[in-house]
Design a protein around this motif. Structure first.
Motif, PDB file in Angstrom:
ATOM      1  N   SER A   9       0.808  -1.229   0.000  1.00 19.06           N
ATOM      2  CA  SER A   9       0.000   0.000   0.000  1.00 19.06           C
ATOM      3  C   SER A   9       0.839   1.276   0.000  1.00 19.06           C
ATOM      4  O   SER A   9       0.275   2.375   0.064  1.00 19.06           O
ATOM      5  CB  SER A   9      -0.946   0.015   1.213  1.00 19.06           C
ATOM      6  OG  SER A   9      -0.236   0.392   2.382  1.00 19.06           O
ATOM      7  N   HIS A  10       2.169   1.132  -0.077  1.00 20.38           N
ATOM      8  CA  HIS A  10       2.988   2.354  -0.061  1.00 20.38           C
ATOM      9  C   HIS A  10       4.399   2.050  -0.558  1.00 20.38           C
ATOM     10  O   HIS A  10       5.226   1.507   0.174  1.00 20.38           O
ATOM     11  CB  HIS A  10       3.045   2.914   1.365  1.00 20.38           C
ATOM     12  CG  HIS A  10       3.562   4.316   1.460  1.00 20.38           C
ATOM     13  ND1 HIS A  10       2.785   5.382   1.840  1.00 20.38           N
ATOM     14  CD2 HIS A  10       4.792   4.839   1.210  1.00 20.38           C
ATOM     15  CE1 HIS A  10       3.505   6.484   1.847  1.00 20.38           C
ATOM     16  NE2 HIS A  10       4.735   6.187   1.457  1.00 20.38           N
ATOM     17  N   ALA A  11       4.649   2.408  -1.817  1.00 17.84           N
ATOM     18  CA  ALA A  11       6.001   2.262  -2.375  1.00 17.84           C
ATOM     19  C   ALA A  11       6.294   3.512  -3.197  1.00 17.84           C
ATOM     20  O   ALA A  11       5.379   4.243  -3.580  1.00 17.84           O
ATOM     21  CB  ALA A  11       6.071   1.026  -3.260  1.00 17.84           C
ATOM     22  N   HIS A  12       7.575   3.748  -3.459  1.00 20.77           N
ATOM     23  CA  HIS A  12       7.970   4.920  -4.255  1.00 20.77           C
ATOM     24  C   HIS A  12       8.615   4.446  -5.551  1.00 20.77           C
ATOM     25  O   HIS A  12       9.828   4.461  -5.691  1.00 20.77           O
ATOM     26  CB  HIS A  12       8.918   5.810  -3.454  1.00 20.77           C
ATOM     27  CG  HIS A  12       8.286   6.439  -2.256  1.00 20.77           C
ATOM     28  ND1 HIS A  12       7.671   7.674  -2.301  1.00 20.77           N
ATOM     29  CD2 HIS A  12       8.128   6.000  -0.975  1.00 20.77           C
ATOM     30  CE1 HIS A  12       7.188   7.975  -1.094  1.00 20.77           C
ATOM     31  NE2 HIS A  12       7.453   6.977  -0.283  1.00 20.77           N
ATOM     32  N   LEU A  13       7.771   3.993  -6.477  1.00 27.88           N
ATOM     33  CA  LEU A  13       8.288   3.416  -7.726  1.00 27.88           C
ATOM     34  C   LEU A  13       8.954   4.457  -8.613  1.00 27.88           C
ATOM     35  O   LEU A  13       9.741   4.107  -9.488  1.00 27.88           O
ATOM     36  CB  LEU A  13       7.161   2.732  -8.515  1.00 27.88           C
ATOM     37  CG  LEU A  13       6.516   1.491  -7.897  1.00 27.88           C
ATOM     38  CD1 LEU A  13       5.450   0.927  -8.837  1.00 27.88           C
ATOM     39  CD2 LEU A  13       7.551   0.425  -7.573  1.00 27.88           C
ATOM     40  N   GLY A  95      -1.639  12.199  -1.086  1.00 27.07           N
ATOM     41  CA  GLY A  95      -0.599  11.974  -0.084  1.00 27.07           C
ATOM     42  C   GLY A  95       0.589  11.268  -0.715  1.00 27.07           C
ATOM     43  O   GLY A  95       0.521  10.922  -1.896  1.00 27.07           O
ATOM     44  N   GLU A  96       1.701  11.103   0.009  1.00 28.01           N
ATOM     45  CA  GLU A  96       1.664  11.274   1.417  1.00 28.01           C
ATOM     46  C   GLU A  96       1.844  12.728   1.802  1.00 28.01           C
ATOM     47  O   GLU A  96       2.574  13.473   1.152  1.00 28.01           O
ATOM     48  CB  GLU A  96       2.735  10.396   2.102  1.00 28.01           C
ATOM     49  CG  GLU A  96       4.159  10.694   1.659  1.00 28.01           C
ATOM     50  CD  GLU A  96       5.161   9.697   2.235  1.00 28.01           C
ATOM     51  OE1 GLU A  96       5.359   9.687   3.452  1.00 28.01           O
ATOM     52  OE2 GLU A  96       5.732   8.938   1.440  1.00 28.01           O
ATOM     53  N   MET A  97       1.186  13.082   2.874  1.00 18.97           N
ATOM     54  CA  MET A  97       1.219  14.423   3.446  1.00 18.97           C
ATOM     55  C   MET A  97       1.296  14.226   4.950  1.00 18.97           C
ATOM     56  O   MET A  97       1.110  13.120   5.435  1.00 18.97           O
ATOM     57  CB  MET A  97      -0.080  15.147   3.083  1.00 18.97           C
ATOM     58  CG  MET A  97      -1.321  14.411   3.550  1.00 18.97           C
ATOM     59  SD  MET A  97      -2.866  15.311   3.336  1.00 18.97           S
ATOM     60  CE  MET A  97      -3.291  14.976   1.657  1.00 18.97           C
ATOM     61  N   MET A 155      -2.947   5.789   7.942  1.00 18.30           N
ATOM     62  CA  MET A 155      -1.743   6.177   8.673  1.00 18.30           C
ATOM     63  C   MET A 155      -0.617   5.317   8.115  1.00 18.30           C
ATOM     64  O   MET A 155      -0.516   4.134   8.419  1.00 18.30           O
ATOM     65  CB  MET A 155      -1.909   5.918  10.168  1.00 18.30           C
ATOM     66  CG  MET A 155      -2.911   6.825  10.858  1.00 18.30           C
ATOM     67  SD  MET A 155      -2.503   8.587  10.713  1.00 18.30           S
ATOM     68  CE  MET A 155      -0.933   8.644  11.593  1.00 18.30           C
ATOM     69  N   HIS A 156       0.202   5.936   7.286  1.00 19.37           N
ATOM     70  CA  HIS A 156       1.254   5.184   6.588  1.00 19.37           C
ATOM     71  C   HIS A 156       2.417   4.890   7.541  1.00 19.37           C
ATOM     72  O   HIS A 156       2.768   5.730   8.360  1.00 19.37           O
ATOM     73  CB  HIS A 156       1.656   6.013   5.359  1.00 19.37           C
ATOM     74  CG  HIS A 156       3.100   6.188   5.151  1.00 19.37           C
ATOM     75  ND1 HIS A 156       3.934   5.154   4.796  1.00 19.37           N
ATOM     76  CD2 HIS A 156       3.890   7.286   5.224  1.00 19.37           C
ATOM     77  CE1 HIS A 156       5.163   5.624   4.663  1.00 19.37           C
ATOM     78  NE2 HIS A 156       5.165   6.900   4.926  1.00 19.37           N
ATOM     79  N   CYS A 157       2.958   3.686   7.432  1.00 19.12           N
ATOM     80  CA  CYS A 157       4.061   3.248   8.298  1.00 19.12           C
ATOM     81  C   CYS A 157       3.766   3.573   9.758  1.00 19.12           C
ATOM     82  O   CYS A 157       4.562   4.224  10.436  1.00 19.12           O
ATOM     83  CB  CYS A 157       5.377   3.877   7.868  1.00 19.12           C
ATOM     84  SG  CYS A 157       6.794   3.121   8.690  1.00 19.12           S
ATOM     85  N   THR A 205       5.687  -1.439   2.074  1.00 18.74           N
ATOM     86  CA  THR A 205       7.148  -1.474   2.182  1.00 18.74           C
ATOM     87  C   THR A 205       7.756  -0.094   2.439  1.00 18.74           C
ATOM     88  O   THR A 205       8.811   0.000   3.041  1.00 18.74           O
ATOM     89  CB  THR A 205       7.791  -1.999   0.886  1.00 18.74           C
ATOM     90  OG1 THR A 205       7.392  -1.181  -0.210  1.00 18.74           O
ATOM     91  CG2 THR A 205       7.425  -3.463   0.667  1.00 18.74           C
ATOM     92  N   ASP A 206       7.132   0.977   1.929  1.00 16.25           N
ATOM     93  CA  ASP A 206       7.771   2.297   1.880  1.00 16.25           C
ATOM     94  C   ASP A 206       9.098   2.199   1.115  1.00 16.25           C
ATOM     95  O   ASP A 206      10.030   2.963   1.377  1.00 16.25           O
ATOM     96  CB  ASP A 206       7.989   2.899   3.271  1.00 16.25           C
ATOM     97  CG  ASP A 206       8.146   4.420   3.234  1.00 16.25           C
ATOM     98  OD1 ASP A 206       7.808   5.043   2.207  1.00 16.25           O
ATOM     99  OD2 ASP A 206       8.636   4.983   4.222  1.00 16.25           O
ATOM    100  N   SER A 207       9.181   1.247   0.199  1.00 18.55           N
ATOM    101  CA  SER A 207      10.422   1.065  -0.557  1.00 18.55           C
ATOM    102  C   SER A 207      10.709   2.297  -1.414  1.00 18.55           C
ATOM    103  O   SER A 207       9.766   2.965  -1.841  1.00 18.55           O
ATOM    104  CB  SER A 207      10.321  -0.181  -1.437  1.00 18.55           C
ATOM    105  OG  SER A 207       9.135  -0.172  -2.199  1.00 18.55           O
TER     106      SER A 207
HETATM  107 ZN   LIG Z   1       6.621   7.177   1.661  1.00 17.84          ZN
END
Ligand SMILES: [Zn+2]
Length: 259
Positions: A9-13, A95-97, A155-157, A205-207
């Motif tokens: 649900s959260h990666a930075h491709l 987001g993310e914000m 709420m990310h990470c 992952t927030d990869s």
């Molecule tokens: Zn992020």
């Protein structure tokens, strides 16, 4: 194998570390049974790259927002552009914000973050899309502000306490757990993982950041979300299929506005 795979649900491709080897990154996802990725864009160049990725890989969804400490990006021109792209069907969340008091110690600048956050949430409210919240060392102010604006999202990470977790859930926020839940000394995320109801949970992952065990120390990628998921299943003493189904249902429910 169940009907659902894993989901990041959260990666930075659009980060070059992933973007420059995107075929490999997606192949690894397929190998690890990861069938959905939400990529987060922090500026308009990243957004263009994400549109390119989505053209080739439809399992990629896109979110766009301005990061709390990227002060230079908060220009009137960018506000206008953000308002425009927020209406784009390919963008499922804003987001993310958020608030980052870990990297910002100056109270005046923290106030700037709060003002910018409220303004971004207003944009999300106008298009009725969920928001993705980054919050670091700012639990109390985040809760107070989210109460005031009355919207919904992720709420990310998530990295605060069990008590705080209950507060965020009450406010209609889903908690997304990342690599730290797998770290040996991380007590709190493990307790949160055990407590959080199945319908209030996502994994990420927030990869390329925050690599989970057993790959800690290496660069992170969305395929590794499987390790976050498997670890949570051990903690919750449930089969993988149960978590896979839950995160897909939660995801689809939350982001349904564009489907
Ligand atoms: Zn992020």
């Amino acid at each position: 194998m169940g009907k659902f795979g894993w989901l990041d649900s959260h990666a930075h491709l659009s980060d070059d570390r992933l973007y420059n080897r995107i075929d490999e990154v997606i192949a690894k996802c397929e190998e690890n049974n990861v069938d959905k990725i939400l990529t987060i864009c922090l500026n308009f160049e990243e957004l263009e790259k994400a549109f390119e990725v989505k053209k080739r890989f439809p399992q990629v969804d896109i979110a766009m927002g301005l990061f709390p400490t990227d002060y230079d990006l908060y220009t009137e021109e960018n506000w206008k552009r953000l308002e425009e792209v927020s209406q784009d069907q390919r963008i499922v969340a804003i987001g993310e914000m958020g608030l980052d008091y870990y990297w910002e110690k100056d109270e005046k600048q923290r106030e700037v973050q709060r003002i910018n956050l409220k303004r971004q949430i207003e944009i999300a409210k106008r298009v009725n899309k969920p928001i993705l919240i980054h919050s670091r060392d700012a639990a109390k102010d985040t809760i107070d502000l989210l109460k005031e604006v009355n919207h919904f999202g992720v709420m990310h990470c998530y990295s605060y306490s069990v008590e705080m977790a209950k507060e965020f859930i009450k406010l209609r926020y889903i908690l997304s757990l990342a690599g730290p839940v797998t770290f040996k000394n991380a007590r709190e995320p493990k307790e949160v993982a055990k407590m959080v109801p199945m319908d209030c949970l996502l994994i990420e992952t927030d990869s390329p950041y925050l690599t989970p065990e057993p790959h800690r120390g290496k660069e992170n990628e969305p395929g590794y979300v499987k390790h976050v998921g498997e670890y949570i299943c051990e903690l919750k003493e449930i089969p993988n299929e149960e978590l896979q189904e839950a995160i897909h249902k939660n995801y689809d429910k939350l982001f349904k506005v564009n489907r």
